[in-house]
Design an enzyme around this catalytic site. Structure first.
Site, mmCIF file in Angstrom:
data_model
loop_
_atom_site.group_PDB
_atom_site.id
_atom_site.type_symbol
_atom_site.label_atom_id
_atom_site.label_comp_id
_atom_site.label_asym_id
_atom_site.label_seq_id
_atom_site.Cartn_x
_atom_site.Cartn_y
_atom_site.Cartn_z
ATOM 1 N N GLY A 24 0.810 -1.212 0.000
ATOM 2 C CA GLY A 24 0.000 0.000 0.000
ATOM 3 C C GLY A 24 0.848 1.267 0.000
ATOM 4 N N ILE A 26 1.674 3.767 2.314
ATOM 5 C CA ILE A 26 2.724 4.011 3.319
ATOM 6 C C ILE A 26 3.652 2.800 3.422
ATOM 7 C CG2 ILE A 26 3.164 4.636 5.732
ATOM 8 C CD1 ILE A 26 0.268 5.888 5.682
ATOM 9 N N ASP A 72 -4.210 -12.954 3.045
ATOM 10 C CA ASP A 72 -5.041 -12.100 3.892
ATOM 11 C C ASP A 72 -4.642 -12.230 5.353
ATOM 12 O OD1 ASP A 72 -7.453 -11.097 5.336
ATOM 13 O OD2 ASP A 72 -8.207 -10.953 3.269
ATOM 14 N N PHE A 94 0.569 -2.432 8.696
ATOM 15 C CA PHE A 94 -0.156 -1.382 7.966
ATOM 16 C C PHE A 94 -1.542 -1.846 7.534
ATOM 17 C CE2 PHE A 94 4.370 -0.751 6.864
ATOM 18 C CZ PHE A 94 4.544 0.575 7.226
ATOM 19 N N SER A 138 -3.235 6.714 14.068
ATOM 20 C CA SER A 138 -3.625 7.912 13.328
ATOM 21 C C SER A 138 -3.973 9.031 14.300
ATOM 22 C CB SER A 138 -4.856 7.574 12.482
ATOM 23 O OG SER A 138 -5.471 8.740 12.012
ATOM 24 N N ALA A 139 -3.811 10.265 13.831
ATOM 25 C CA ALA A 139 -4.248 11.425 14.619
ATOM 26 C C ALA A 139 -5.749 11.394 14.848
ATOM 27 C CB ALA A 139 -3.849 12.713 13.899
ATOM 28 N N TYR A 162 -14.066 3.998 11.866
ATOM 29 C CA TYR A 162 -12.633 3.834 11.566
ATOM 30 C C TYR A 162 -11.798 4.238 12.787
ATOM 31 C CZ TYR A 162 -7.982 5.031 9.774
ATOM 32 O OH TYR A 162 -6.624 5.142 9.597
ATOM 33 N N LYS A 166 -9.028 2.156 15.417
ATOM 34 C CA LYS A 166 -7.648 2.543 15.773
ATOM 35 C C LYS A 166 -7.518 2.693 17.288
ATOM 36 C CE LYS A 166 -5.844 2.539 11.699
ATOM 37 N NZ LYS A 166 -4.849 1.528 11.322
ATOM 38 N N ASN A 192 -0.962 13.938 8.602
ATOM 39 C CA ASN A 192 -1.492 13.823 7.237
ATOM 40 C C ASN A 192 -0.394 13.418 6.250
ATOM 41 O OD1 ASN A 192 -3.490 15.489 8.724
ATOM 42 N ND2 ASN A 192 -4.519 15.496 6.740
ATOM 43 N N ARG A 305 -16.831 20.876 5.296
ATOM 44 C CA ARG A 305 -17.164 19.447 5.228
ATOM 45 C C ARG A 305 -17.577 19.001 6.639
ATOM 46 N NH1 ARG A 305 -12.363 15.661 3.014
ATOM 47 N NH2 ARG A 305 -11.425 16.362 4.973
ATOM 48 N N GLY A 307 -17.862 17.500 10.074
ATOM 49 C CA GLY A 307 -16.906 16.873 10.985
ATOM 50 C C GLY A 307 -15.491 17.428 10.901
HETATM 51 P P1 NAD Z 1 -3.342 1.550 1.853
HETATM 52 O O1 NAD Z 1 -4.772 1.140 1.651
HETATM 53 O O2 NAD Z 1 -2.620 2.166 0.732
HETATM 54 O O3 NAD Z 1 -2.497 0.296 2.366
HETATM 55 C C1 NAD Z 1 -3.075 -0.753 3.114
HETATM 56 C C2 NAD Z 1 -2.646 -2.051 2.450
HETATM 57 O O4 NAD Z 1 -3.199 -3.128 3.193
HETATM 58 C C3 NAD Z 1 -3.148 -2.197 1.019
HETATM 59 O O5 NAD Z 1 -2.063 -2.556 0.178
HETATM 60 C C4 NAD Z 1 -4.178 -3.314 1.085
HETATM 61 O O6 NAD Z 1 -4.216 -4.085 -0.118
HETATM 62 C C5 NAD Z 1 -3.692 -4.103 2.282
HETATM 63 N N1 NAD Z 1 -4.737 -4.837 2.990
HETATM 64 C C6 NAD Z 1 -5.946 -4.368 3.388
HETATM 65 N N2 NAD Z 1 -6.628 -5.341 4.009
HETATM 66 C C7 NAD Z 1 -5.833 -6.438 4.002
HETATM 67 C C8 NAD Z 1 -5.988 -7.752 4.491
HETATM 68 N N3 NAD Z 1 -7.120 -8.142 5.094
HETATM 69 N N4 NAD Z 1 -4.975 -8.632 4.341
HETATM 70 C C9 NAD Z 1 -3.835 -8.248 3.716
HETATM 71 N N5 NAD Z 1 -3.635 -7.011 3.223
HETATM 72 C C10 NAD Z 1 -4.629 -6.127 3.361
HETATM 73 O O7 NAD Z 1 -3.327 2.496 3.136
HETATM 74 P P2 NAD Z 1 -2.157 3.427 3.679
HETATM 75 O O8 NAD Z 1 -2.533 4.834 3.424
HETATM 76 O O9 NAD Z 1 -0.849 2.917 3.240
HETATM 77 O O10 NAD Z 1 -2.341 3.185 5.239
HETATM 78 C C11 NAD Z 1 -1.576 2.225 5.937
HETATM 79 C C12 NAD Z 1 -1.989 2.245 7.393
HETATM 80 O O11 NAD Z 1 -1.836 3.564 7.913
HETATM 81 C C13 NAD Z 1 -3.442 1.857 7.651
HETATM 82 O O12 NAD Z 1 -3.487 1.100 8.843
HETATM 83 C C14 NAD Z 1 -4.124 3.188 7.854
HETATM 84 O O13 NAD Z 1 -5.274 3.075 8.658
HETATM 85 C C15 NAD Z 1 -3.033 3.991 8.525
HETATM 86 N N6 NAD Z 1 -3.146 5.443 8.351
HETATM 87 C C16 NAD Z 1 -3.175 5.975 7.081
HETATM 88 C C17 NAD Z 1 -3.291 7.354 6.932
HETATM 89 C C18 NAD Z 1 -3.356 7.990 5.560
HETATM 90 O O14 NAD Z 1 -3.735 9.162 5.452
HETATM 91 N N7 NAD Z 1 -2.993 7.295 4.481
HETATM 92 C C19 NAD Z 1 -3.351 8.195 8.057
HETATM 93 C C20 NAD Z 1 -3.303 7.619 9.328
HETATM 94 C C21 NAD Z 1 -3.188 6.232 9.464
HETATM 95 N N1 UDP Z 2 -10.062 19.819 1.799
HETATM 96 C C1 UDP Z 2 -10.630 20.691 0.879
HETATM 97 N N2 UDP Z 2 -11.046 20.176 -0.313
HETATM 98 C C2 UDP Z 2 -10.917 18.865 -0.640
HETATM 99 C C3 UDP Z 2 -10.332 17.984 0.309
HETATM 100 C C4 UDP Z 2 -9.925 18.499 1.516
HETATM 101 O O1 UDP Z 2 -10.750 21.880 1.141
HETATM 102 O O2 UDP Z 2 -11.354 18.451 -1.736
HETATM 103 C C5 UDP Z 2 -9.593 20.357 3.084
HETATM 104 C C6 UDP Z 2 -10.260 19.726 4.309
HETATM 105 O O3 UDP Z 2 -11.450 20.422 4.628
HETATM 106 C C7 UDP Z 2 -9.174 19.895 5.370
HETATM 107 C C8 UDP Z 2 -7.856 19.773 4.555
HETATM 108 O O4 UDP Z 2 -8.223 20.031 3.198
HETATM 109 O O5 UDP Z 2 -9.213 21.187 5.931
HETATM 110 C C9 UDP Z 2 -7.233 18.389 4.640
HETATM 111 O O6 UDP Z 2 -8.235 17.434 4.287
HETATM 112 P P1 UDP Z 2 -7.875 15.881 4.117
HETATM 113 O O7 UDP Z 2 -9.153 15.182 3.786
HETATM 114 O O8 UDP Z 2 -6.742 15.743 3.162
HETATM 115 O O9 UDP Z 2 -7.345 15.461 5.554
HETATM 116 P P2 UDP Z 2 -8.143 15.318 6.963
HETATM 117 O O10 UDP Z 2 -9.244 16.320 6.985
HETATM 118 O O11 UDP Z 2 -8.616 13.931 6.998
HETATM 119 O O12 UDP Z 2 -7.136 15.646 7.995
#
Ligand code: NAD
Ligand code: UDP
Length: 347
Positions: A24, A26, A72, A94, A138-139, A162, A166, A192, A305, A307
């Site tokens: 994925g 990250i 999985d 992840f 996550s934050a 969600y 977490k 973010n 938006r 929330g």
């Molecule tokens: P992503 O969806 O790109 O990566 C997640 C990966 O997990 C994917 O490749 C998916 O195929 C795999 N996956 C999902 N379910 C699975 C399963 N049951 N078995 C095996 N593989 C599975 O997401 P990401 O953005 O890389 O996020 C990674 C982690 O970070 C997640 O736990 C997410 O909640 C957390 N996170 C992400 C963000 C963000 O903004 N991207 C922010 C905070 C926390």
């Molecule tokens: N945002 C926006 N337009 C968009 C998507 C996001 O103005 O199409 C704004 C949103 O309101 C927030 C900031 O961009 O203030 C970051 O949003 P994002 O969804 O990326 O992160 P999160 O809100 O989940 O922290």
């Protein structure tokens, strides 16, 4: 230099790190950072939200293949088999579902993948004697905080299913660490994540119309969407638009290496924010992306938006002291790398 694992590991296998969800967004960047730090990442993924071609991209970046285990995390027989065939020094978890809106519509899917997936993994780790786990939090666990920057001591509460997953996962890990010194957990609360690897070979690939700001801006810059809808211009922030702590995905990837090192050297568990400590507004991000793609991007003001909080910025000082981790990359570097990624892959 190769890192060493706990006593159980030997010279080679102790350096193997399992990355669930490693294909994925990250996870793939973390695979690069780990390999560059001398570890041997093993990607486990079911490709529910990633493409197998990510593995080819990783090989292009690293010059060596990255091991893949396709399956999985809910499949315990598969997990047991993976842990039998590899001797891992640690796991970075992840794999999860991550769309807040979808979690409201399908909470059971979120609890099943995110919480049951974690317990399945922990059971397998316990049976295999693997005690070190870095967990993607996550934050979002801070809900709508009213203190800035947000310290790790801020109250944790949830605003979506969600976020519940977490929070529940964090609480499980904290309780397990209290109950049994066998375990060492690194809980990383990402702010973010944004941007892509500098090669433009891996990056974020959301399906459909993106919800998040940077992938949405990328589509505006590519001409695939007409303009950015700015969600609210009357927040109590300097320019009235929302402020977030955007952290370059390669900085975030390197935070996992720092967390892992801290666990592997026996310094114990931690729950830390991963952010820059600097807030950027929607208008600042828009201007930065415009610089990256070489033109002013169209936008329209719109309502807030549901929330959304005005401002969410990390206090990164605990990560600096506990993990010796600091972010290095700028907002412009996030936008430039995102633009390189989307122009290389979307046309
Ligand atoms: P992503 O969806 O790109 O990566 C997640 C990966 O997990 C994917 O490749 C998916 O195929 C795999 N996956 C999902 N379910 C699975 C399963 N049951 N078995 C095996 N593989 C599975 O997401 P990401 O953005 O890389 O996020 C990674 C982690 O970070 C997640 O736990 C997410 O909640 C957390 N996170 C992400 C963000 C963000 O903004 N991207 C922010 C905070 C926390
Ligand atoms: N945002 C926006 N337009 C968009 C998507 C996001 O103005 O199409 C704004 C949103 O309101 C927030 C900031 O961009 O203030 C970051 O949003 P994002 O969804 O990326 O992160 P999160 O809100 O989940 O922290």
């Amino acid at each position: 230099m190769l890192a060493r694992s706990q006593a159980k590991g030997d010279a080679v296998s102790g350096d193997k790190i399992l990355l669930t969800g490693g294909a994925g967004y990250i996870g793939s960047h973390t695979a690069v950072a780990l390999a560059e730090a001398g570890y041997a990442p093993v990607v486990l993924d079911n490709f529910s939200n990633a493409k197998p071609s990510v593995l080819e991209r990783l090989e292009m970046i690293l010059g060596v293949p990255v091991a893949l285990e396709r399956g999985d995390i809910l499949d315990r027989a598969f997990l047991a088999d993976v842990f039998t065939r590899h001797e891992f020094g640690a796991v970075i978890h992840f794999a999860a579902r991550k769309a807040v809106g979808e979690s409201v519509a399908r909470p059971m899917d979120y609890f099943e993948t995110n919480c049951c997936g974690l317990t399945a993994l922990l059971r397998t780790m316990e049976a295999s004697g693997v005690r070190n786990l870095v967990f993607s939090s996550s934050a979002t666990v801070y809900g709508e905080p009213d203190v800035f920057p947000v310290p790790e001591t801020a109250p944790r509460w949830h605003t979506s299913p969600y976020a519940m997953t977490k929070l529940a996962s964090e609480d499980l890990l904290l309780a397990m660490a209290d109950a049994d010194p066998f375990w060492a957990f690194g809980i990383l609360r990402y702010f973010n994540p944004a941007g892509a690897h500098e090669s433009g070979l891996i990056g974020e690939e959301p399906d459909g119309i993106p919800n998040n700001l940077m992938p949405y801006l990328a589509k505006v810059a590519l001409g695939e969407l007409p303009h950015l809808n700015v969600f609210g211009d009357d927040f109590p922030t300097p320019d009235g638009t929302g402020v977030r702590d955007f952290v370059h995905v390669m900085d975030l990837a390197e935070a996992h290496v720092s967390s892992l090192r801290t666990l592997l050297d026996g310094s114990g568990g931690h729950a830390v924010n991963i952010g820059t400590g600097e807030g950027s507004s929607v208008m600042q991000m828009l201007a930065s992306y415009g610089r990256a793609c070489g033109r002013d991007l169209p936008w329209k003001p719109g309502p807030r938006r549901a929330g959304d909080v005005a401002k969410l910025v990390a206090d990164p000082s605990l990560a600096a002291s506990v993990l010796k981790f600091r972010t290095r990359r700028t907002l412009d570097e996030m936008c430039e790398s995102s633009w390189r990624w989307v122009t290389r892959n979307s046309r």
